[in-house]
Design an enzyme around this catalytic site. Structure first.
Site, PDB file in Angstrom:
ATOM      1  CB  ALA B  13      -3.271  -4.149   2.840  1.00  0.00           C
ATOM      2  N   GLY B  14      -0.300  -2.233   1.568  1.00  0.00           N
ATOM      3  CA  GLY B  14       0.606  -1.919   0.989  1.00  0.00           C
ATOM      4  C   GLY B  14       0.310   0.103   1.273  1.00  0.00           C
ATOM      5  CB  ALA B  16      -0.954   1.646  -3.324  1.00  0.00           C
ATOM      6  CG  PHE B 116      15.202  13.323  -1.794  1.00  0.00           C
ATOM      7  CD1 PHE B 116      14.907  12.851  -0.277  1.00  0.00           C
ATOM      8  CD2 PHE B 116      15.065  11.773  -1.777  1.00  0.00           C
ATOM      9  CE1 PHE B 116      15.136  12.077   0.468  1.00  0.00           C
ATOM     10  CE2 PHE B 116      15.057  10.992  -1.684  1.00  0.00           C
ATOM     11  CZ  PHE B 116      15.331  10.639   0.059  1.00  0.00           C
ATOM     12  CG  ASP B 221       2.425 -12.449  -6.087  1.00  0.00           C
ATOM     13  OD1 ASP B 221       4.233 -12.750  -6.008  1.00  0.00           O
ATOM     14  OD2 ASP B 221       2.604 -12.545  -5.007  1.00  0.00           O
ATOM     15  CD  GLN B 240      14.812   4.632  -8.999  1.00  0.00           C
ATOM     16  OE1 GLN B 240      14.333   4.681  -7.782  1.00  0.00           O
ATOM     17  NE2 GLN B 240      15.388   5.868  -9.673  1.00  0.00           N
ATOM     18  CG  HIS B 242      18.602   3.455  -3.758  1.00  0.00           C
ATOM     19  ND1 HIS B 242      19.796   3.885  -3.584  1.00  0.00           N
ATOM     20  CD2 HIS B 242      17.639   4.669  -3.475  1.00  0.00           C
ATOM     21  CE1 HIS B 242      19.362   5.384  -2.580  1.00  0.00           C
ATOM     22  NE2 HIS B 242      17.938   5.605  -2.743  1.00  0.00           N
ATOM     23  CG  LEU B 252      17.749   2.332   0.040  1.00  0.00           C
ATOM     24  CD1 LEU B 252      18.282   1.964  -1.301  1.00  0.00           C
ATOM     25  CD2 LEU B 252      16.281   2.947   0.240  1.00  0.00           C
ATOM     26  CD  GLU B 255      18.464   9.797  -4.599  1.00  0.00           C
ATOM     27  OE1 GLU B 255      18.226   8.941  -4.816  1.00  0.00           O
ATOM     28  OE2 GLU B 255      17.096  11.623  -4.113  1.00  0.00           O
ATOM     29  NE  ARG B 286      16.867   6.738  -5.173  1.00  0.00           N
ATOM     30  CZ  ARG B 286      15.866   7.240  -4.993  1.00  0.00           C
ATOM     31  NH1 ARG B 286      14.228   5.752  -5.555  1.00  0.00           N
ATOM     32  NH2 ARG B 286      15.751   7.810  -3.622  1.00  0.00           N
ATOM     33  CG  HIS B 353      15.114   0.629  -4.499  1.00  0.00           C
ATOM     34  ND1 HIS B 353      15.150   0.574  -3.669  1.00  0.00           N
ATOM     35  CD2 HIS B 353      14.446   2.668  -5.364  1.00  0.00           C
ATOM     36  CE1 HIS B 353      14.780   2.297  -2.506  1.00  0.00           C
ATOM     37  NE2 HIS B 353      13.967   2.608  -3.317  1.00  0.00           N
ATOM     38  NE  ARG B 394      10.803   5.193  -7.481  1.00  0.00           N
ATOM     39  CZ  ARG B 394      11.142   5.708  -5.955  1.00  0.00           C
ATOM     40  NH1 ARG B 394      10.901   6.697  -5.670  1.00  0.00           N
ATOM     41  NH2 ARG B 394      11.060   4.758  -5.397  1.00  0.00           N
TER      42      ARG B 394
HETATM   43  C1  FAD Z   1      14.182   0.137   0.979  1.00  0.00           C
HETATM   44  C2  FAD Z   1      12.828   1.591   0.226  1.00  0.00           C
HETATM   45  C3  FAD Z   1      13.467   2.989   0.337  1.00  0.00           C
HETATM   46  C4  FAD Z   1      12.273   3.135  -0.062  1.00  0.00           C
HETATM   47  N1  FAD Z   1      12.372   4.571   0.322  1.00  0.00           N
HETATM   48  C5  FAD Z   1      11.065   5.638  -0.536  1.00  0.00           C
HETATM   49  C6  FAD Z   1      11.563   6.542   0.240  1.00  0.00           C
HETATM   50  O1  FAD Z   1      11.883   7.293   0.563  1.00  0.00           O
HETATM   51  N2  FAD Z   1      10.595   7.854  -1.053  1.00  0.00           N
HETATM   52  C7  FAD Z   1       9.239   7.182  -2.390  1.00  0.00           C
HETATM   53  O2  FAD Z   1       8.568   7.858  -2.195  1.00  0.00           O
HETATM   54  N3  FAD Z   1       9.623   5.515  -2.556  1.00  0.00           N
HETATM   55  C8  FAD Z   1      10.039   5.076  -1.875  1.00  0.00           C
HETATM   56  N4  FAD Z   1      11.100   3.516  -1.698  1.00  0.00           N
HETATM   57  C9  FAD Z   1       9.883   3.414  -3.106  1.00  0.00           C
HETATM   58  C10 FAD Z   1       8.219   2.719  -2.346  1.00  0.00           C
HETATM   59  O3  FAD Z   1       8.231   3.051  -0.908  1.00  0.00           O
HETATM   60  C11 FAD Z   1       7.900   1.988  -3.123  1.00  0.00           C
HETATM   61  O4  FAD Z   1       7.785   2.053  -5.076  1.00  0.00           O
HETATM   62  C12 FAD Z   1       6.427   2.244  -2.287  1.00  0.00           C
HETATM   63  O5  FAD Z   1       6.322   1.893  -1.516  1.00  0.00           O
HETATM   64  C13 FAD Z   1       4.804   0.845  -2.584  1.00  0.00           C
HETATM   65  O6  FAD Z   1       4.386   0.672  -2.473  1.00  0.00           O
HETATM   66  P1  FAD Z   1       2.914  -0.298  -2.614  1.00  0.00           P
HETATM   67  O7  FAD Z   1       1.656  -0.128  -1.946  1.00  0.00           O
HETATM   68  O8  FAD Z   1       3.121  -0.335  -4.063  1.00  0.00           O
HETATM   69  O9  FAD Z   1       3.454  -1.605  -2.581  1.00  0.00           O
HETATM   70  P2  FAD Z   1       3.982  -2.563  -0.976  1.00  0.00           P
HETATM   71  O10 FAD Z   1       3.571  -1.857   0.160  1.00  0.00           O
HETATM   72  O11 FAD Z   1       4.929  -3.379  -1.378  1.00  0.00           O
HETATM   73  O12 FAD Z   1       2.326  -3.599  -0.693  1.00  0.00           O
HETATM   74  C14 FAD Z   1       2.808  -5.063  -1.325  1.00  0.00           C
HETATM   75  C15 FAD Z   1       1.069  -5.159  -1.257  1.00  0.00           C
HETATM   76  O13 FAD Z   1       0.672  -6.302  -2.103  1.00  0.00           O
HETATM   77  C16 FAD Z   1       0.279  -7.391  -1.181  1.00  0.00           C
HETATM   78  N5  FAD Z   1       0.723  -8.513  -2.203  1.00  0.00           N
HETATM   79  C17 FAD Z   1       2.184  -8.973  -2.970  1.00  0.00           C
HETATM   80  N6  FAD Z   1       1.431  -9.920  -3.822  1.00  0.00           N
HETATM   81  C18 FAD Z   1       0.612 -10.355  -3.764  1.00  0.00           C
HETATM   82  C19 FAD Z   1      -1.079 -11.113  -3.956  1.00  0.00           C
HETATM   83  N7  FAD Z   1      -0.422 -12.848  -4.689  1.00  0.00           N
HETATM   84  N8  FAD Z   1      -1.755 -11.435  -2.980  1.00  0.00           N
HETATM   85  C20 FAD Z   1      -2.228 -10.642  -2.118  1.00  0.00           C
HETATM   86  N9  FAD Z   1      -1.743  -9.652  -1.766  1.00  0.00           N
HETATM   87  C21 FAD Z   1      -0.098  -9.336  -2.467  1.00  0.00           C
HETATM   88  C22 FAD Z   1       1.429  -7.647   0.281  1.00  0.00           C
HETATM   89  O14 FAD Z   1       0.936  -8.434   0.539  1.00  0.00           O
HETATM   90  C23 FAD Z   1       1.262  -6.006   0.582  1.00  0.00           C
HETATM   91  O15 FAD Z   1       0.251  -5.549   1.304  1.00  0.00           O
HETATM   92  C24 FAD Z   1      11.486   2.746  -1.217  1.00  0.00           C
HETATM   93  C25 FAD Z   1      11.682   1.584  -1.810  1.00  0.00           C
HETATM   94  C26 FAD Z   1      11.912   0.803  -0.740  1.00  0.00           C
HETATM   95  C27 FAD Z   1      12.804  -1.053  -1.061  1.00  0.00           C
END
Ligand code: FAD
Ligand code: SF4
Ligand code: FES
Lengths: 253, 584
Positions: B13-14, B16, B116, B221, B240, B242, B252, B255, B286, B353, B394
């Site tokens: 629930a991030g 994506a 950026f 996972d 990557q 950073h 972090l 940038e 980067r 990163h 990236r």
């Molecule tokens: C500090 C930081 C700054 C960044 N800044 C930028 C930026 O400015 N611009 C940009 O484009 N990108 C940036 N990025 C990259 C970007 O934020 C991430 O790549 C992106 O948000 C990932 O989103 P996601 O939904 O794939 O995963 P996440 O947001 O990491 O969500 C993962 C989800 O999966 C769930 N999950 C994981 N394992 C399990 C499991 N086994 N069972 C059930 N649920 C599970 C977690 O609970 C969570 O809800 C940054 C990254 C970081 C770390």
């Protein structure tokens, strides 16, 4: 590029001055005992580390059963609000050196929510109150623009403070009114209502104000400022509540 | 054990996962399983912005954005996917605004944009303002806005449910997704979710490094669950680093700080990026900046008594600008380093990163079983996936974009699939793998500790497969990981209980990290060239003849039960851009 501040920081780091601290932690595990107890742990730690680092040292090296929530480790995800030396803080945003490591550091779960194990509480009532204020943008959408809605920088600034909330519950669980009556919406829900009431794009302020006009709504707030002190994001929580109260009286927002 | 039945199950629930959930809940009965409360996801940590050629502040268009993405990825990007990313960027930013996202605004009230790294006007002429942002809290605002809209749409969440296994059933010779198995943190109960469609959106795996910007919970996972079931992982050697993590902590500093005018300096105060990237300077991509920093450090121009970092200098920027545009990162410097960024430069070093590689998918988010065959009912989006829009490196702001564009696409595609497909029968004893894994750990009397193994893993990864790699360092890592995997079999935990047993879950997460670290190192060893984030000192040049191709890693189990990584390769999709030398 040497600067006095940095030379100091770097010199300290080079010495790596470990000190011994005592963590006094409120333990509770209903699988083991119905009662909560205090337990002391002694550890060597660099005072520039976080309280969360201390908890990790305990969990990883001394007692794997110690249970707490955490994720980001830098004050952004809201997982690890706890009562540290009697005040609500994020363990990952509190450095050991800033909380008098000479004396035992007490760590307890936040108050007013049911403790499930050690520092883990039931967050459901907290999130329910949040959901009850309709925390999403509501527009009539009769003629949705093809591009973005326009908003002036001043209008955007009007609710900036309350957009910072990370739903950590430090405020709500520091509020005496909430301790006495878990039905009270609590500061965090009001902060999130504020975020929409004062957003120039939103058209449901009246509905949200009615919800907060309720018996368990804003009028329960007694302006003790605990919430503002507790907020790790520096949100002026009490001010936001006051603005909502004022909007209820004047119906202007 | 409980069995649930949903049309569509989303793992994570991030950004994506929630972007997918908003689409799929409208179209099919959907459950979102997440190990964290949605608003705790690491998308909330993203700072700098989200790219889209809105052209609100200066001339820009999606074609330039496509080109920058491909060049930034050192031509390992699938160009059809990059084009979709750049085209759909515009609507995906506008969608977020309509959902309520509080972007910073220009004087005429439109969404403001800033510079950026790697984003340029007209194919590299000069930096362009393409990043849409909300101060340095863009990820926080995206995560909050998406959660708010999930509340609005009544999305059904199972919070603190850890997905630990992927179920696959063979139907008429075709491997289809049947559902997932999850472990409920609060009770220790095991749940089987039968679903017509499953979407993995479980984020990255940065925790196999020590100095990282990633959360403790980013343990790969999802990647591990599908890999264990025989499905491939793509381009895992590309990670990557950073350039600007807080020295030693890895937290972090966006940038965007350099986008606002921040400058990197070595111990002599020299703006060293001018040497390495005369046009883009501090805003080169980067991988280039991270290597430049380490080159400075290795050549003795690093700062501090150990010469192990450089400075990010913001002192020439007006305090009002820092307060308005970079409030959070300046606060990090104050909180964690005791440094005032108005007056003092901030010590930084590259930090692990972002995983460019992951579960291979096509542009609809469908997971691939090999170079061409899709697994019916299985989808992935976000950092867990590899579409591949990021190739070998990236660009900043392209991941928040990726999670929105491909989260949305996967949500729609999965829900449409589950509306027309039937449930696939669950395999026999569907929860057996998880039951065994949990019981084994809970009853183990072994002598190894999770924390020790994890620390050794992180140290070997930092030392051997970070910014600079050689055959020898990678081999050292491969051997160390093999040793750690053997010792992992003998790991024991202290908490034997059912309630909130995070001791147990940390052990399981470590198992996943070890598995993925092996895939990464083996993939890196075989790639005898330097491209984007993968830099081999023994093969310092890009080798398009032999390596203009994606790595596909499969888990092989021999007759005697020994496991190994088998590598295969997949062609890169090239449409309109011919590979050129990459200069900034
Ligand atoms: C500090 C930081 C700054 C960044 N800044 C930028 C930026 O400015 N611009 C940009 O484009 N990108 C940036 N990025 C990259 C970007 O934020 C991430 O790549 C992106 O948000 C990932 O989103 P996601 O939904 O794939 O995963 P996440 O947001 O990491 O969500 C993962 C989800 O999966 C769930 N999950 C994981 N394992 C399990 C499991 N086994 N069972 C059930 N649920 C599970 C977690 O609970 C969570 O809800 C940054 C990254 C970081 C770390
Ligand atoms: S207002 Fe502050 S203390 Fe309250 S939940 Fe939000 S971030 Fe936490
Ligand atoms: S661990 Fe995320 S706020 Fe402390």
């Amino acid at each position: 590029m040497a600067t006095p501040v940095l030379d100091k920081v770097e010199a300290e780091a080079a010495e790596s001055p470990y000190i011994t601290v005592t963590f006094r932690i409120r333990r509770f595990n209903p699988e083991v005992s119905a009662d909560a107890v205090w337990e002391d742990f002694h550890l060597e730690i660099d005072p520039k580390e976080r309280v969360l680092d201390g908890l990790h040292k305990i969990k990883w090296d001394l007692d794997g059963t110690l249970t707490f929530r955490r994720s980001c480790a830098h004050g952004i995800c809201g997982s690890d609000a706890m009562r540290i030396n009697g005040k609500n803080r994020l363990a990952c945003k509190t450095l050991i050196k800033d909380i008098n490591p000479e004396k035992p550091i007490t760590v307890e779960p936040i108050k007013g929510l049911t403790v499930l194990k050690d520092l883990v509480v039931d967050m459901e009532p907290f999130f329910q109150a949040y959901r009850d204020v309709m925390p999403f943008l509501i527009t009539k959408d009769t003629n949705e623009p093809t591009r973005e809605r326009l908003q002036s920088s001043e209008d955007r600034e009007r609710f900036d403070d309350t957009t910072k909330c990370i739903l950590c519950a430090a405020c709500t669980s520091s509020c005496p009114v909430f301790w006495n009556d878990g039905q009270y919406f609590g500061p965090a829900a009001i902060v999130n209502a504020h975020r929409f009431i004062f957003d120039s794009r939103d058209e449901a302020a009246e509905q949200r104000l009615e919800i907060l006009n309720d018996r368990d709504g804003v009028w329960r707030c007694r302006t003790t400022f605990n919430c503002t002190d507790a907020c790790p994001r520096g949100i002026e929580v009490t001010k936001a509540i006051a603005e909502v109260k004022k909007a209820l009286i004047t119906r202007r927002y | 054990m409980k069995i649930h039945k949903y049309d569509t199950v989303i793992v994570g629930a991030g950004g994506a996962g929630m972007r997918a959930a908003i689409e799929s809940t409208k179209r099919s009965r959907t459950a979102v399983l997440t190990k964290l409360y949605p608003t705790r996801s690491h998308t909330g940590a993203a700072q700098g912005g989200m790219a889209a050629a809105l052209a609100n502040v200066e001339e820009d268009n999606w074609e330039w954005h496509t080109f920058d993405t491909i060049k930034g990825g050192d031509y390992l990007v699938d160009q059809d996917a990059a084009e979709i990313l750049a085209k759909e960027a515009i609507d995906s930013v506008l969608d977020l605004e309509k959902m309520g996202l509080p972007f910073n605004r220009t004087p005429n009230g439109t969404i403001d944009q800033r510079r950026f790294g790697g984003h340029s006007r007209n194919h590299g002429e000069a930096p362009v303002r393409r990043s849409c942002y909300a101060a340095d809290r863009t990820g926080h605002m995206i995560l909050q806005t998406l959660y708010q809209n999930c509340v609005k749409e009544g999305v059904e969440f199972f919070n603190e449910f850890y997905v630990l296994d992927q179920l696959i059933t063979e139907v008429d010779g075709v491997q289809k997704s049947a559902g997932v198995v999850a472990y409920e943190l609060a009770t220790g109960e095991i749940h089987v979710f039968q679903a017509k469609a499953v979407i993995y959106a479980s984020g990255g795996c940065g925790k196999f490094f020590k100095v990282t910007s990633n959360a403790h919970t980013l343990t790969g996972d999802g990647q591990a669950a599908v890999y264990r079931r025989g499905l491939p992982l793509e381009d895992m050697e590309f990670f990557q680093f950073h350039p600007t993590g807080i020295w030693r902590m890895g937290i972090l500093l966006t940038e965007g700080a350099r986008g606002e005018g921040g400058i990197l300096r070595n111990k002599d105060g020299e703006r060293f990026m001018e040497k390495y990237a005369p046009v883009m300077k501090d805003l080169a991509s980067r991988d280039v900046v991270s290597r430049s920093i380490y080159t400075e450090i290795r050549e003795g121009r690093g700062c501090g008594p150990e010469g192990d970092h450089v400075y990010l200098d913001l002192t020439h920027l007006p305090p009002e600008q820092l307060d308005a545009k970079l409030p959070d990162i300046t606060e990090f410097a104050r909180t964690y380093l005791g440094i005032e960024p108005y007056t003092d430069p901030i010590p930084i070093q590259p930090t692990a990163h972002y995983a460019m590689g992951g579960i291979p998918t096509n542009v609809e988010g469908e997971v691939l079983a090999d170079n061409t065959t899709v697994v019916p009912g299985l989808y992935a989006a976000g950092e867990v996936a590899c579409v591949s829009v990021h190739g070998a490196n990236r660009l900043g702001t392209n991941s928040l974009l990726d999670i929105n564009v491909f989260g949305r696409r996967a949500g729609i595609a999965a829900a449409e699939y589950s509306q027309k497909a039937d449930f696939v029968d669950l395999p026999e004893n569907p929860a057996q793998f998880v039951i065994d894994e949990v019981e084994q750990l809970r009853t183990s009397t072994g002598t190894e500790r999770v924390a020790t193994l994890r620390k050794e893993l992180q140290e070997t990864m930092d030392a051997n497969v970070m910014v600079f790699r050689t055959e020898q360092t990678i081999k050292t890592a491969v051997e160390k990981i093999a040793e750690l995997r053997a010792r992992y079999k003998n790991v024991a935990i202290q908490d034997k209980g059912k309630r909130f047993n995070t001791d147990l879950l940390e052990a399981i997460e470590l198992g996943n990290l070890l598995e993925l670290a092996e895939v990464m190192a083996v993939s890196a060893l075989a790639r005898k060239e330097s491209r984007g984030g993968h830099h081999r000192e023994d093969y310092p040049n890009r080798d398009d003849v032999n390596f203009m191709r994606h790595t596909m890693a499969y888990r092989e189990v021999g007759d005697d039960g020994t496991e190994s990584v088998r590598l295969d390769y997949k062609p890169v999709v090239q449409t309109r851009y011919q590979p050129m030398e990459r200069k900034y």
